[in-house]
Design an enzyme around this catalytic site. Structure first.
Site, short mmCIF file in Angstrom:
data_model
loop_
_atom_site.label_atom_id
_atom_site.label_comp_id
_atom_site.label_asym_id
_atom_site.label_seq_id
_atom_site.Cartn_x
_atom_site.Cartn_y
_atom_site.Cartn_z
CD GLU A 202 35.90 5.52 50.60
OE1 GLU A 202 35.40 6.51 51.18
OE2 GLU A 202 35.88 5.38 49.36
NE ARG B 185 23.48 2.46 47.80
CZ ARG B 185 22.85 1.31 47.52
NH1 ARG B 185 21.79 1.31 46.73
NH2 ARG B 185 23.27 0.17 48.07
CD1 TRP C 75 31.51 11.59 54.38
CD2 TRP C 75 30.27 13.26 53.52
NE1 TRP C 75 30.21 11.39 54.79
CE2 TRP C 75 29.43 12.40 54.29
CE3 TRP C 75 29.71 14.38 52.90
CZ2 TRP C 75 28.07 12.64 54.43
CZ3 TRP C 75 28.35 14.60 53.04
CH2 TRP C 75 27.55 13.74 53.80
CB CYS D 122 27.41 4.06 47.13
SG CYS D 122 27.59 5.53 48.17
N1 ARG Z 1 37.69 4.42 47.54
C1 ARG Z 1 38.10 5.56 46.77
C2 ARG Z 1 39.35 6.17 47.38
O1 ARG Z 1 39.82 5.72 48.37
C3 ARG Z 1 37.00 6.62 46.69
C4 ARG Z 1 35.65 6.14 46.22
C5 ARG Z 1 34.52 7.08 46.56
N2 ARG Z 1 34.39 7.25 47.98
C6 ARG Z 1 33.52 8.04 48.59
N3 ARG Z 1 33.57 8.11 49.88
N4 ARG Z 1 32.64 8.75 47.93
O2 ARG Z 1 39.88 7.14 46.89
#
Ligand code: ARG
Length: 372
Positions: free
Chosen positions: A237, A65, A232, A62
């Site tokens: 991602e 953090r 968030w 992560c």
């Molecule tokens: N990578 C995952 C997604 O695209 C989520 C993982 C957690 N991500 C976060 N920003 N807390 O759905």
């Protein structure tokens, strides 16, 4: 259970909480006694709270953090029935979403192997449907779970972005229950590009809050199988993985076409240009919708601050380099030029076996030379 793990955690936690030696010793005696008598022990709310925070702090993959100390911990250990668990999950979604001003939350259910299981990977996620000819509608990552849902009697609308239902199992020998999430609880963002209006024609959208629900939380020898948590999003991602991966929505060629790029030649770098503009679109769309999101440059800086804080606290920063670097322009971040020890420190979150059969086409194995 082994009392030593419990004692180790209590000692670490009480030291961080600056409790005095007498209180620490007293608690250790009580915990040892409880374990000797019952085989296990019960965390106080304070222990549960610091334990969950430490688990986030120790999550090597992560990059977010810096905010480990600011997660809100909800004690749902008393939720025993499906409807109590459902209500706690709905409440999690509502409070974490907070109208777009996302707040990190974790809801912790009853510990032990007879505690509840949530079958979803994330509380909110899109379904994926495989047709006979191999085409997939929706999110390919959800195909096997979607089949499970349909096997349990759920029917999706078969659009690209159907919100999956919750699948809750209240105890080890209970049958799973399928529960639709009320649509007013699910905040979503339509994706448009600030400079290229054609991008909106792709009809892309994504949900506001990623709430991981498949991992177990381990604190001081106690395992919580159901402990959904959220932060968030970081834009990559969504823009560089969920929409771009060939094994996910695979939209780079469609984006490139909207941008008028030359997709005939790899060396036009159309993939890279489409990728960057898609990430610009995600960031701008979330900003316009007033849904909290962080870009990867800011997230990298925040991670740098986390490293500074941890050093000052006398703790080693553990990390998994391949996950900490962003998938877009990784070498522009300091993490790229550094190494992190990928040591597992507890409390932490761990993967656990899915409670259902996965039929996913196994993703391409990473790393390793094909000749050895
Ligand atoms: N990578 C995952 C997604 O695209 C989520 C993982 C957690 N991500 C976060 N920003 N807390 O759905």
């Amino acid at each position: 259970m082994n009392a030593e793990e419990a004692v180790e955690f209590i000692t670490k936690a009480y030291t961080e909480l600056t409790k005095d030696a007498a209180e620490l010793q007293n608690r250790i005696d009580v915990v040892r006694g409880e374990i000797a008598q019952t085989g296990t022990y019960t965390h106080t709310l304070e222990e549960l709270t610091i334990g969950a925070k430490m688990a986030w702090r120790n999550s090597n993959r992560c990059v977010g953090r810096l905010f480990w100390d600011r997660i809100q911990v909800v004690d749902a250990r008393a939720a025993g029935t499906v409807s109590e668990i459902r209500d706690a999950l709905f409440e999690h979604i509502r409070k974490a979403t907070n109208g777009g001003q996302i707040r990190p939350f974790i809801t912790i259910f009853k510990p032990g192997s007879d505690g509840p299981r949530i079958w979803n990977h994330q509380l909110i996620r899109y379904a994926g449907y495989a047709s006979e000819n191999g085409d997939i509608i929706g999110d390919p990552a959800s195909v096997s779970f979607t089949e499970v849902c349909e096997g349990l009697g759920w029917r999706g609308a078969h659009t690209e972005f159907d919100i999956l239902p919750l699948v809750i199992q209240e105890s080890a020998d209970a049958k799973p229950t399928v529960i639709e999430i009320p649509s007013e609880l699910v905040l979503e963002v339509p994706i448009a590009h600030p400079d290229f209006p054609q991008v909106a024609e792709l009809g892309l959208r994504w949900y506001a809050v990623p709430i991981i629900s498949e991992m177990k939380l381990e604190i001081g020898g106690i395992t919580y199988q159901a402990a959904p948590f959220n932060g968030w999003y970081m834009e990559t991602e969504i823009g560089a993985r969920n929409f771009a991966d060939e094994g996910r929505y695979n939209k780079l060629a469609a984006v490139a076409e909207k941008l008028g790029l030359n997709t005939k030649r790899l060396d036009s770098l159309w993939k890279d240009r489409a990728l960057v503009e898609l990430n610009v679109a995600v960031l701008d769309s979330y900003h316009k919708a007033k849904v909290q999101i962080v870009d990867h440059h800011t997230a990298a800086r925040q991670f740098g601050q986390f490293e500074t804080n941890e050093q000052a606290a006398g703790r080693e920063v553990t990390g998994e380099w391949a996950w900490l670097i962003p998938p877009v322009s990784p070498a522009t971040t300091h993490m790229f030029h550094q190494r992190y020890p990928n040591k597992i420190v507890k409390p932490n979150f761990f993967y656990q076996d899915a409670p259902f059969e996965r039929t996913e086409i196994t993703p391409v194995k990473r790393g390793g030379c094909p000749f050895h």
